[in-house]
Design an enzyme around this catalytic site. Structure first.
Site, PDB file in Angstrom:
ATOM      1  N   LYS A 166       1.035  -1.575   0.387  1.00 40.43           N
ATOM      2  CA  LYS A 166      -0.129  -0.150   0.310  1.00 40.43           C
ATOM      3  C   LYS A 166       0.726   1.091  -0.245  1.00 40.43           C
ATOM      4  CE  LYS A 166      -4.241  -2.148   2.485  1.00 40.43           C
ATOM      5  NZ  LYS A 166      -4.280  -3.049   3.546  1.00 40.43           N
TER       6      LYS A 166
ATOM      7  N   GLN B 227      -4.042  -1.352   9.829  1.00 35.64           N
ATOM      8  CA  GLN B 227      -4.540  -2.861   9.623  1.00 35.64           C
ATOM      9  C   GLN B 227      -4.461  -3.553  10.869  1.00 35.64           C
ATOM     10  OE1 GLN B 227      -2.760  -3.535   7.058  1.00 35.64           O
ATOM     11  NE2 GLN B 227      -4.039  -6.005   7.323  1.00 35.64           N
TER      12      GLN B 227
ATOM     13  N   ASP C 121     -10.928   3.007   4.784  1.00 33.48           N
ATOM     14  CA  ASP C 121     -11.457   1.244   4.872  1.00 33.48           C
ATOM     15  C   ASP C 121     -12.779   0.980   4.545  1.00 33.48           C
ATOM     16  OD1 ASP C 121      -8.961  -0.523   4.685  1.00 33.48           O
ATOM     17  OD2 ASP C 121      -8.490   0.298   6.509  1.00 33.48           O
TER      18      ASP C 121
END
Ligand code: NAP
Length: 291
Positions: A54, A98, A121
Site C-alpha cells: 500500500k 492494519q 477502509d
C-alpha cells in the site's frame, strides 16, 4: 484456460494512472498532497507485506504516505492516542489501521476511533450505515475493487443473478449490499443485481453456485468452487487468497476456467484492485477535506 482473464493487475495500472493524474492536477492548483497514514502493530508477516504494498502504491501515484510500526505489546490506549493524532493532523486524509490487531486491543474500539471522514477502509459504523442507506461516503476497497473489475471489463451486473460465497463484514456483506442496491448518481457502484449470499450454513453450495450468472467467491477456503459447481458462461471473481505449500491460491479451482466465460486470477485479480481503491478513497478524502 478458455475463460477471459479478468486482469486486476492491468486494470490497477490504468486506475492508478488516473489517480496520479488527479493528484498532479491538485498539486498544480497549489493543494496539499493527499496523505495516507498506516499503522501496523506487531510482526504479522502478511500484514507487513500488505502495508508495504500500500505504501509503495501511494508513492508511485504521488500520494504522501506514512507507515507507523508499533511493537506487538502496544496498549490500546497508545494506539488510540496515535489515531487521535492522525485525526487532528491536516496532512493526513486517510487512516488505515492494519488488521488483525494483537489480542490486548479491541478492534472495534479502534475502528470507531478513526474519524469517519478519514476512514478510507470504510469500516466505521457511520460509513457502513451510509453505505447501507445508499449514500456512501466511501466504498470499502475490496468490494469496490470487485465491482470495478466487473464493469471495466464490460460485465454489467444489472438484472443478473449474482451469488456471493462469504458474508464477512469486510468483503461478502458490503459487496452484497452494493450489488443489490439501485445505481444512482449518489451510489454509482450500485449493481441493480439479484443477489444471493452463501455461507457455511448454506445447505447445497453447489446448487446455489449453479444459479449464478456472476459468482464471487470470498470464503478463504482453497479451491472450494470446482468446475461442476458452475454453469457454462458464468463470470467468476475469486477474492480468496490462501497459502498452500507456500503458494498463493484462490478459492476457485483452476478447472473453472474451462467452463466460465471469465475468471479473475489469483494472484493478479482482486488483490491489486483493493489497493487501487484505497488510493481512490484517499484522494476522495483529500477532495472532501481540503476542497
Ligand atoms: P472471513 O472473514 O473468514 O469470511 C469468510 C466467509 O466465507 C464467511 O462468511 C464464511 O461463512 C464463508 N465460508 C468459508 N468457508 C466456506 C465454505 N466452505 N462454504 C461456504 N461458505 C464459506 O474472510 P474474509 O475476510 O471475507 O476473506 C475471504 C477471503 O478473501 C480470504 O481468503 C481473504 O484472504 C481474501 N481477501 C482478499 C482480499 C484481496 O484484496 N484480494 C481482501 C480481503 C480478503 P460463515 O460466515 O458461515 O463462517
Amino acid at each position: 484456460m478458455t475463460a477471459m482473464r479478468l486482469d486486476g493487475k492491468e486494470l490497477a495500472k490504468v486506475m492508478r494512472a488516473e489517480v496520479a493524474a488527479r493528484v498532479a492536477d491538485r498539486t498544480r492548483a497549489g493543494k496539499r498532497l493527499p496523505g495516507l497514514a498506516a499503522v501496523i502493530v506487531g510482526e504479522n508477516p502478511a500484514s507487513q507485506v500488505y502495508v508495504r504494498n500500500k505504501h509503495k502504491a501511494c508513492q508511485d501515484a504521488g500520494l504522501a504516505s506514512w507507515v507507523h510500526h508499533l511493537p506487538a505489546e502496544t496498549s490500546q490506549a497508545q494506539l488510540l492516542d496515535l489515531v487521535a493524532r492522525f485525526n487532528a493532523d491536516p496532512q493526513v486524509h486517510g487512516i488505515l489501521v492494519q488488521l488483525p490487531l494483537p489480542r490486548q486491543i479491541d478492534e472495534d474500539a479502534v475502528i470507531r476511533a478513526v474519524a469517519p471522514a478519514k476512514d478510507v477502509d470504510c469500516f466505521h459504523p457511520e460509513n457502513l450505515g451510509l453505505l447501507a442507506s445508499g449514500h456512501p461516503r466511501y466504498y470499502p476497497c475490496t468490494p469496490h475493487g470487485v465491482v470495478q473489475l466487473l464493469r471495466r471489463n464490460g460485465v454489467e451486473p444489472a438484472g443478473k443473478e449474482v451469488v456471493i460465497v462469504g458474508r464477512s463484514n469486510i468483503v461478502g456483506k458490503p459487496l452484497a449490499l452494493m450489488l443489490a442496491q439501485k445505481r444512482t448518481p449518489a451510489n454509482p457502484a450500485g449493481g441493480d443485481a439479484t443477489v444471493t449470499i452463501a455461507h457455511t450454513r448454506t445447505r447445497d453450495l453447489a446448487a446455489v453456485c449453479r444459479r449464478a450468472e456472476i459468482l464471487i467467491v470470498a470464503a478463504g477456503s482453497p479451491r472450494i468452487v470446482t468446475a461442476d459447481m458452475v454453469v457454462p458462461g458464468v463470470v467468476v471473481v475469486d477474492v480468496g487468497t490462501n497459502s498452500v505449500n507456500g503458494k498463493l491460491v484462490g478459492d476457485v479451482h483452476e478447472g473453472v476456467g474451462e467452463v466460465a466465460a471469465a475468471l479473475s486470477p489469483v494472484p493478479g485479480g482482486v488483490g491489486p484492485m483493493t489497493i487501487t481503491l484505497l488510493l481512490v478513497n484517499t484522494l476522495t478524502a483529500a477532495e472532501a477535506i481540503d476542497g
